[in-house]
Write an enzyme that holds these catalytic residues in place. Structure first.
Site, PDB file in Angstrom:
ATOM      1  N   ASP A 197      52.757  35.710  40.072  1.00  0.00           N
ATOM      2  CA  ASP A 197      53.695  36.424  39.114  1.00  0.00           C
ATOM      3  C   ASP A 197      54.322  37.768  39.749  1.00  0.00           C
ATOM      4  O   ASP A 197      53.846  38.924  39.413  1.00  0.00           O
ATOM      5  CB  ASP A 197      52.482  37.099  37.972  1.00  0.00           C
ATOM      6  CG  ASP A 197      51.601  35.850  37.326  1.00  0.00           C
ATOM      7  OD1 ASP A 197      52.441  35.100  36.562  1.00  0.00           O
ATOM      8  OD2 ASP A 197      50.521  35.693  37.512  1.00  0.00           O
TER       9      ASP A 197
ATOM     10  N   GLY B 273      48.100  38.642  41.913  1.00  0.00           N
ATOM     11  CA  GLY B 273      48.788  37.572  42.818  1.00  0.00           C
ATOM     12  C   GLY B 273      50.500  37.658  42.708  1.00  0.00           C
ATOM     13  O   GLY B 273      50.701  38.086  41.842  1.00  0.00           O
TER      14      GLY B 273
ATOM     15  N   GLY C  77      41.436  35.224  32.358  1.00  0.00           N
ATOM     16  CA  GLY C  77      40.308  34.257  32.424  1.00  0.00           C
ATOM     17  C   GLY C  77      40.847  32.758  32.824  1.00  0.00           C
ATOM     18  O   GLY C  77      41.860  32.610  33.290  1.00  0.00           O
TER      19      GLY C  77
ATOM     20  N   HIS D  27      42.793  32.873  41.463  1.00  0.00           N
ATOM     21  CA  HIS D  27      41.727  33.927  41.070  1.00  0.00           C
ATOM     22  C   HIS D  27      40.843  34.469  42.109  1.00  0.00           C
ATOM     23  O   HIS D  27      40.494  35.372  42.454  1.00  0.00           O
ATOM     24  CB  HIS D  27      41.312  33.949  39.769  1.00  0.00           C
ATOM     25  CG  HIS D  27      42.371  33.841  38.425  1.00  0.00           C
ATOM     26  ND1 HIS D  27      42.515  32.525  37.649  1.00  0.00           N
ATOM     27  CD2 HIS D  27      43.016  34.482  38.036  1.00  0.00           C
ATOM     28  CE1 HIS D  27      43.329  32.387  36.974  1.00  0.00           C
ATOM     29  NE2 HIS D  27      43.775  33.828  37.021  1.00  0.00           N
TER      30      HIS D  27
ATOM     31  N   HIS E 170      40.888  29.872  38.226  1.00  0.00           N
ATOM     32  CA  HIS E 170      41.070  28.748  39.316  1.00  0.00           C
ATOM     33  C   HIS E 170      41.098  29.543  40.643  1.00  0.00           C
ATOM     34  O   HIS E 170      40.884  30.817  40.782  1.00  0.00           O
ATOM     35  CB  HIS E 170      42.178  28.121  38.814  1.00  0.00           C
ATOM     36  CG  HIS E 170      43.660  29.151  38.623  1.00  0.00           C
ATOM     37  ND1 HIS E 170      43.967  29.778  39.780  1.00  0.00           N
ATOM     38  CD2 HIS E 170      44.228  29.374  37.811  1.00  0.00           C
ATOM     39  CE1 HIS E 170      45.201  30.501  39.577  1.00  0.00           C
ATOM     40  NE2 HIS E 170      45.488  30.298  38.175  1.00  0.00           N
ATOM     41  N   ASP E 171      41.231  28.674  41.671  1.00  0.00           N
ATOM     42  CA  ASP E 171      41.277  29.197  42.998  1.00  0.00           C
ATOM     43  C   ASP E 171      41.860  30.295  43.393  1.00  0.00           C
ATOM     44  O   ASP E 171      41.609  31.121  44.066  1.00  0.00           O
ATOM     45  CB  ASP E 171      41.202  27.924  43.929  1.00  0.00           C
ATOM     46  CG  ASP E 171      40.222  26.950  43.976  1.00  0.00           C
ATOM     47  OD1 ASP E 171      39.129  27.464  43.484  1.00  0.00           O
ATOM     48  OD2 ASP E 171      40.173  25.964  44.831  1.00  0.00           O
TER      49      ASP E 171
ATOM     50  N   LEU F 155      48.981  27.302  41.376  1.00  0.00           N
ATOM     51  CA  LEU F 155      47.778  27.431  40.712  1.00  0.00           C
ATOM     52  C   LEU F 155      48.066  28.363  39.652  1.00  0.00           C
ATOM     53  O   LEU F 155      48.701  29.461  39.673  1.00  0.00           O
ATOM     54  CB  LEU F 155      46.710  28.056  41.529  1.00  0.00           C
ATOM     55  CG  LEU F 155      46.184  26.887  42.581  1.00  0.00           C
ATOM     56  CD1 LEU F 155      44.922  27.395  43.296  1.00  0.00           C
ATOM     57  CD2 LEU F 155      45.916  25.470  42.320  1.00  0.00           C
ATOM     58  N   SER F 156      47.947  27.960  38.326  1.00  0.00           N
ATOM     59  CA  SER F 156      48.159  28.364  37.161  1.00  0.00           C
ATOM     60  C   SER F 156      47.347  27.917  36.065  1.00  0.00           C
ATOM     61  O   SER F 156      47.344  26.497  36.162  1.00  0.00           O
ATOM     62  CB  SER F 156      49.489  28.527  37.047  1.00  0.00           C
ATOM     63  OG  SER F 156      49.739  28.868  35.306  1.00  0.00           O
TER      64      SER F 156
END
Lengths: 279, 279
Positions: free
Chosen positions: B147, B144, B27, B33, B30-31, B181-182
């Protein structure tokens, strides 16, 4: 019956197979295995039996190399039993990197009972059964209650890892004299075979005492070990456990199982007996 | 978009869903995801996204309790992105016995890189993703590359346990200044946020040197650690590894990845950069 040896071919067959019941085995099939097939047919239209002697679940000094491999005779029995697919992968098909890097790790129950004497065994069982489940994708899978601890581990990881597979435990097949059917019975000499029913006799005697009200399980266990030892068995364990989680049973528990493992000469035999007491 | 919270309802939906692509998340979307969702739509007609903050993969002292939970906003984003099902189980649905008894155990890679600093993390990831895979039964799943070690572990157990799921790695989404992004970027103060792109800058500088022919990886790693430390980062690691198996890279390896983890104040950030050298 189709004999399939590659994962790719099995997956292709699976796509159009509908509801499938699965019986994983290590081959050298006896009537106990065929009873699993009979049960499986009650649950699905298509039946897959696998034969794979799984190196991962054999320890140092165990009988991996000498385990009986009888594929042709096994295939005839399965064909006669109405099995749809015999899945018989070779070692490279299931372990292409030789080592298995990722394992399904059971909790501490894997280090109790048979786990004391077979370190790594239940990890090997859980891992190969998971692999086979992911290949066959059965709706139902049947396992013998003879390997009671194995059945508990399989029920455990299926539930805990949310696998959508119904696990069916099937009563142990027995010879006329009570000996539990097992591929390893073939290792017994004629004299040992004549003596082998003593293990089940010890369990039935113990069960009769529990049914008559005795709850001093530790003492009953000691008596059974003593009796078997006097009959020249080397006893690994005789224990009363809960059927539900295989934890140590206590006085008052309603559903218990006597589990036992003992050796005659070089052959290790296991057996068990469930007891359901009235509340 | 349907929001489904029970395993039973998800299974019922799945039966008629056809080809499904799956994006598991924790959850706070962000972009990055949403790029996973975009990729997923290339592979299947139906898209399932899960949101579950998985206690198992958080260690002692980590941010399980404070991890941002923003379900309503997340659901709006997923609806707008054309997702079919948001699967959002609660803790009791995935861990009904509180403890998880059976785990998917990765090999030693789980104890390297981030594993040094987050003991048990990759076991927790492997176990929950296996559970989610067994519930959702996707044909394709997207993760992603941010990770990177997680992706390697997931590819590892999917192959090793014979799961019939195509794993797609998706390039890291970045802010205009390069910061990966994270969800954890939200923990950064304004000053830290301004400084945070230094991590990716260190990787791009290192990559430029490797592309220009330097193969003294140990020295490059030391230089990057020194630079970041001078910029007030606490560096967990900067390492050059093979893309294939995440083992230590050696001079001459064609496909390498620089992986890094470092802390700014209380926030731990990770990033990586793949380099494919000509033969």
């Amino acid at each position: 019956m189709q004999i399939i040896t590659s994962i790719q071919d099995l997956r292709a067959w699976r796509k159009a197979a509908g509801v499938v019941a699965f019986v994983p085995t290590m081959g050298n099939l006896h009537d106990g295995h065929l009873a699993l097939v009979t049960e499986a047919k009650k649950h699905a239209e298509k039946i897959v039996v696998s034969i794979f002697v799984n190196r991962l679940q054999f320890g140092q000094g165990e009988d991996f190399m000498s385990y009986p491999r009888t594929l042709d005779v096994d295939a005839e029995k399965l064909q006669a039993a109405g099995v749809d697919v015999l899945f018989a992968p070779n070692e490279m098909e299931l372990y292409p990197h030789v080592s298995q890097h990722y394992n399904v790790e059971p909790p501490n129950i894997q280090n109790e009972l048979c786990g004391v004497f077979r370190p790594g065994h239940f990890r090997g069982v859980a891992t190969v059964v998971t692999k086979l489940f992911n290949i066959v994708k059965p709706d139902v899978a049947c396992f013998g209650k003879k390997d009671y601890q194995q059945l508990a581990v399989i029920r455990g990881f299926v539930e805990d890892l949310n696998m959508d597979i119904k696990i069916v435990g099937v009563d142990t097949g027995r010879a006329a004299d009570g000996l539990a059917l097992s591929s390893r019975n073939g290792y017994l000499s004629e004299a040992e075979r004549a003596q082998a029913p003593q293990l089940y006799q010890a369990l039935t005697q113990m069960a009769a005492q529990i049914r008559s009200g005795r709850q001093d399980y530790a003492k009953l266990e000691q008596q059974a070990v003593k009796t078997l030892t006097e009959q020249a068995w080397v006893v690994d364990y005789v224990e009363v456990r809960n059927t539900h989680d295989l934890q140590v049973a206590h006085a008052g528990d309603a559903h218990v199982v006597i589990v036992a493992a003992a050796r005659l000469g070089n052959t290790r035999l296991i057996d068990n007996l469930e007891i359901h007491l009235e509340g």
